[in-house]
Design an enzyme around this catalytic site. Structure first.
Site, PDB file in Angstrom:
ATOM      1  N   ASP A 179      -4.512  -3.550  -6.165  1.00  0.00           N
ATOM      2  CA  ASP A 179      -4.989  -3.610  -4.793  1.00  0.00           C
ATOM      3  C   ASP A 179      -3.913  -4.286  -3.933  1.00  0.00           C
ATOM      4  OD1 ASP A 179      -6.207  -4.357  -2.361  1.00  0.00           O
ATOM      5  OD2 ASP A 179      -8.160  -4.642  -3.310  1.00  0.00           O
TER       6      ASP A 179
ATOM      7  N   SER B  43       7.486   5.114   2.786  1.00  0.00           N
ATOM      8  CA  SER B  43       8.149   3.810   2.898  1.00  0.00           C
ATOM      9  C   SER B  43       8.832   3.360   1.608  1.00  0.00           C
ATOM     10  CB  SER B  43       7.139   2.749   3.345  1.00  0.00           C
ATOM     11  OG  SER B  43       6.595   3.072   4.599  1.00  0.00           O
TER      12      SER B  43
ATOM     13  N   GLU C 220       0.012   0.246  -5.587  1.00  0.00           N
ATOM     14  CA  GLU C 220      -0.886   1.286  -5.103  1.00  0.00           C
ATOM     15  C   GLU C 220      -2.139   1.257  -5.962  1.00  0.00           C
ATOM     16  OE1 GLU C 220      -2.972   3.929  -3.378  1.00  0.00           O
ATOM     17  OE2 GLU C 220      -1.011   3.447  -2.477  1.00  0.00           O
TER      18      GLU C 220
ATOM     19  N   ASP D 162       0.670  -1.517   4.829  1.00  0.00           N
ATOM     20  CA  ASP D 162       0.283  -0.260   5.472  1.00  0.00           C
ATOM     21  C   ASP D 162      -1.032   0.227   4.865  1.00  0.00           C
ATOM     22  OD1 ASP D 162       0.233   2.127   6.783  1.00  0.00           O
ATOM     23  OD2 ASP D 162       1.882   3.033   5.680  1.00  0.00           O
TER      24      ASP D 162
ATOM     25  N   HIS E  93       0.875  -1.182   0.000  1.00  0.00           N
ATOM     26  CA  HIS E  93       0.000   0.000   0.000  1.00  0.00           C
ATOM     27  C   HIS E  93       0.905   1.222   0.000  1.00  0.00           C
ATOM     28  CE1 HIS E  93      -2.484  -3.253   1.659  1.00  0.00           C
ATOM     29  NE2 HIS E  93      -3.558  -2.566   1.317  1.00  0.00           N
TER      30      HIS E  93
END
Length: 285
Positions: A146, A103, A121, A167, A41
């Site tokens: 996803d 990150s 993402e 995350d 994510h």
């Protein structure tokens, strides 16, 4: 809660997450063999703190700004250096703190030539900017997907060594259930991988149910780190967050026991500031 990264860049949750991420990557680099980082994510990767969502919320002022302004003891300075050096590098030439690395960019800047990064993402605008950030970088692949599908589908990596960073945005009411299920399914496929998942702590009962589910999942070597800048309440802004980690480096617990007391003092926003690090499960289920 809606935890789209752009609104919360550099806040107290990022401080916990990124200081720990840098320590894990530092450990992984001690062996010469290549590893892959999978960030499920990923967000934008780099955030402008002077405009847009980050400027409107200003949460970074209670997070990374306080860390940079504080006097750091030598032991803490040494442990935070890999993370803070990256923060400094993205602000090179700036008059002040203007940008903050998420990150994906933090991981990329700490990797070696033999290591690889896969970032996914789903937000249509964020993934475009993420791809632009890593355009032409042969070590990094940015994919519109996803994150839960990435967690299921991208393990094990061909390198057979890796760190999976999870995350999620915590926009859905069942996100903790998704996280527990996703980690378990990924661990079944890649049991030697290192996993680090971040989550906000606003409702302690909800988080305890998550811990209970993880503790009986059969996953071995689960460690938890929590940090609170103040008292956690369900109906107020986030004051605390946690990390659940699988196969964490053996050095990490001691490192966090050095870092987190200092961070708790520096980031506190009233009563209820505290931290803890503990093993949820051991070597055997």
């Amino acid at each position: 809660m809606n935890y789209r990264h752009a609104f919360h860049a550099g806040n107290i949750g990022d401080v916990l997450k990124h200081a720990t991420l840098a320590r894990i990557l530092t450990y992984l680099k001690e062996k010469p063999s290549a590893f892959r980082v999978i960030d499920t994510h990923a967000g934008l990767g780099l955030y402008d703190l002077t405009k847009g969502e980050a400027q409107r919320t200003g949460e970074w002022r209670q997070g990374i700004a306080r860390v940079l302004d504080a006097q750091r003891p030598p032991q803490v300075e040494a442990l935070l250096a890999p993370w803070l050096d990256v923060v400094a590098s993205v602000n090179e030439g700036a008059r002040k703190l203007e940008r903050y690395p998420g990150s994906p960019l933090l991981a990329r800047k700490l990797m070696r030539e033999q290591d690889r990064l896969t970032v996914t993402e789903m937000h249509p605008l964020d993934v475009v900017k993420l791809a632009e950030l890593f355009d032409g970088d042969y070590q990094t692949k940015a994919i519109e997907l996803d994150g839960w599908n990435a967690l299921r589908g991208f393990v094990p990596p061909k390198e057979k060594r890796g760190l999976i960073v999870v995350d999620p945005a915590f926009e859905e009411t069942n996100e903790f259930e998704q996280l527990a299920s996703g980690l378990y399914k990924a661990w079944r496929r890649f049991g030697t991988g290192v996993y680090m998942a971040w989550y906000p702590i606003k409702d302690r009962k909800l988080v305890k149910r998550f811990y209970d589910a993880m503790s009986v999942s059969g996953i071995t070597r689960i460690m938890v780190a929590e940090h609170f800048a103040g008292r956690a309440t369900a109906d107020k802004p986030m004051m605390g967050s946690g990390l659940i980690m699988i196969n964490a480096p053996w050095t990490l617990k001691g490192e966090l026991e050095t870092i987190l007391p200092w961070l708790t003092t520096v980031l506190q926003q009233g009563r209820g500031a505290e931290w803890r690090v503990f093993d949820l499960t051991g070597e055997t289920a």
